[in-house]
Design an enzyme around this catalytic site. Structure first.
Site, mmCIF file in Angstrom:
data_model
loop_
_atom_site.group_PDB
_atom_site.id
_atom_site.type_symbol
_atom_site.label_atom_id
_atom_site.label_comp_id
_atom_site.label_asym_id
_atom_site.label_seq_id
_atom_site.Cartn_x
_atom_site.Cartn_y
_atom_site.Cartn_z
ATOM 1 N N LYS A 105 0.882 -0.991 0.024
ATOM 2 C CA LYS A 105 -0.056 -0.047 -0.565
ATOM 3 C C LYS A 105 1.210 1.573 0.189
ATOM 4 C CE LYS A 105 -3.209 -2.555 0.871
ATOM 5 N NZ LYS A 105 -4.228 -2.907 -0.592
ATOM 6 N N SER A 196 -9.506 -1.436 -1.786
ATOM 7 C CA SER A 196 -8.701 -1.851 -1.293
ATOM 8 C C SER A 196 -8.732 -2.458 0.076
ATOM 9 C CB SER A 196 -7.897 0.332 -1.374
ATOM 10 O OG SER A 196 -6.572 -0.662 -0.900
#
Length: 248
Positions: A105, A196
């Site tokens: 990320k 996500s």
């Protein structure tokens, strides 16, 4: 004469074995200390990273923890030779609820930061992150095939800028509570904001110890769900423009 030939053969075989052992040890050292390859299995970091990208992760960027070593032995706590990630870095880390799993990320919140998303706009320390339209995006894989997904260019307070996707203007991640990042932890978000699993949800705050390294370069990339082992499909499915591309 025959005995000399046998000795030379034995000597040559031993030399070959030593070269192989040295090469393997060097590979282990490089992978453990310097750079480790990873592949991207999901679309959570699109459009920055695509499914089928193969990347090198710089493991000495933030120092070392037990997760820098094979099998994560409990040799020491915290990090040694530690340095702080910068806001905007793309980072591989161990998933806090299950450290056997690697996640990738972008660092959005540093220790002490306040992070919140309001109506799809990211706020860092009560300041809205600059966000401008930057075209449309379509993936070339079957797992996460978005069609004409709006792209927005975000610019953080330190000047780092990158593209994000916003397919749904009213997803559950577009309005969040305010998060206060604790000391020794980081707040991570995927660039594919509506798809996500990150610190807004079950990832939570990521301890510094869980950082593996900074994504530095895409060294190979295959589109259209092409398996790495299907070499005969490479010419038609290689993303040539992504090979040796830096990760920003």
């Amino acid at each position: 004469m025959a005995e000399n030939i046998e000795k030379k053969q034995d000597s040559g075989l031993w030399e070959n074995v030593k070269v192989i052992i040295q090469a393997l040890l060097l590979a282990v050292v490089i992978r453990t200390v310097f750079f480790q390859p990873f592949t991207i299995p999901s679309g959570s970091m699109m459009p920055t990273l695509l499914i089928g990208d193969y990347i090198f992760v710089n493991k000495f960027a933030y120092g070392y923890s037990k997760y820098s070593l094979p099998f994560s032995p409990d040799l020491f706590e915290g990090r040694i030779f530690a340095s702080e990630p910068k806001r905007g870095d793309v980072v591989v880390f161990r998933f806090p609820p299950n450290p056997d799993i690697d996640y990738i990320k972008r660092v959005i919140g540093l220790p002490g930061d306040k992070i919140q998303v309001r109506d799809g706009i990211l706020f860092v320390n009560d300041q809205a992150v600059k966000r401008v339209p930057d075209g449309m995006f379509q993936a070339d894989d079957g797992k996460d095939k978005g069609v004409d997904v709006p792209v927005y260019r975000e610019t953080l307070d330190n000047g780092v800028n990158f593209d994000t996707l916003d397919q749904d203007s009213n997803s559950r991640g577009d309005n969040t509570r305010e998060f206060l990042v604790p000391e020794g932890h980081y707040f991570m978000m995927g660039d594919n904001r509506d798809n996500s699993s990150d610190s807004r949800f079950d990832v939570g705050f990521v301890p510094a110890q869980n950082l593996v390294g900074r994504a530095s370069m895409i060294f190979f990339s295959l589109g259209n769900d092409t398996s790495f082992t299907h070499i005969w499909k490479w010419p038609a499915n290689l993303r040539y423009d992504r090979i040796f591309k830096g990760v920003e």
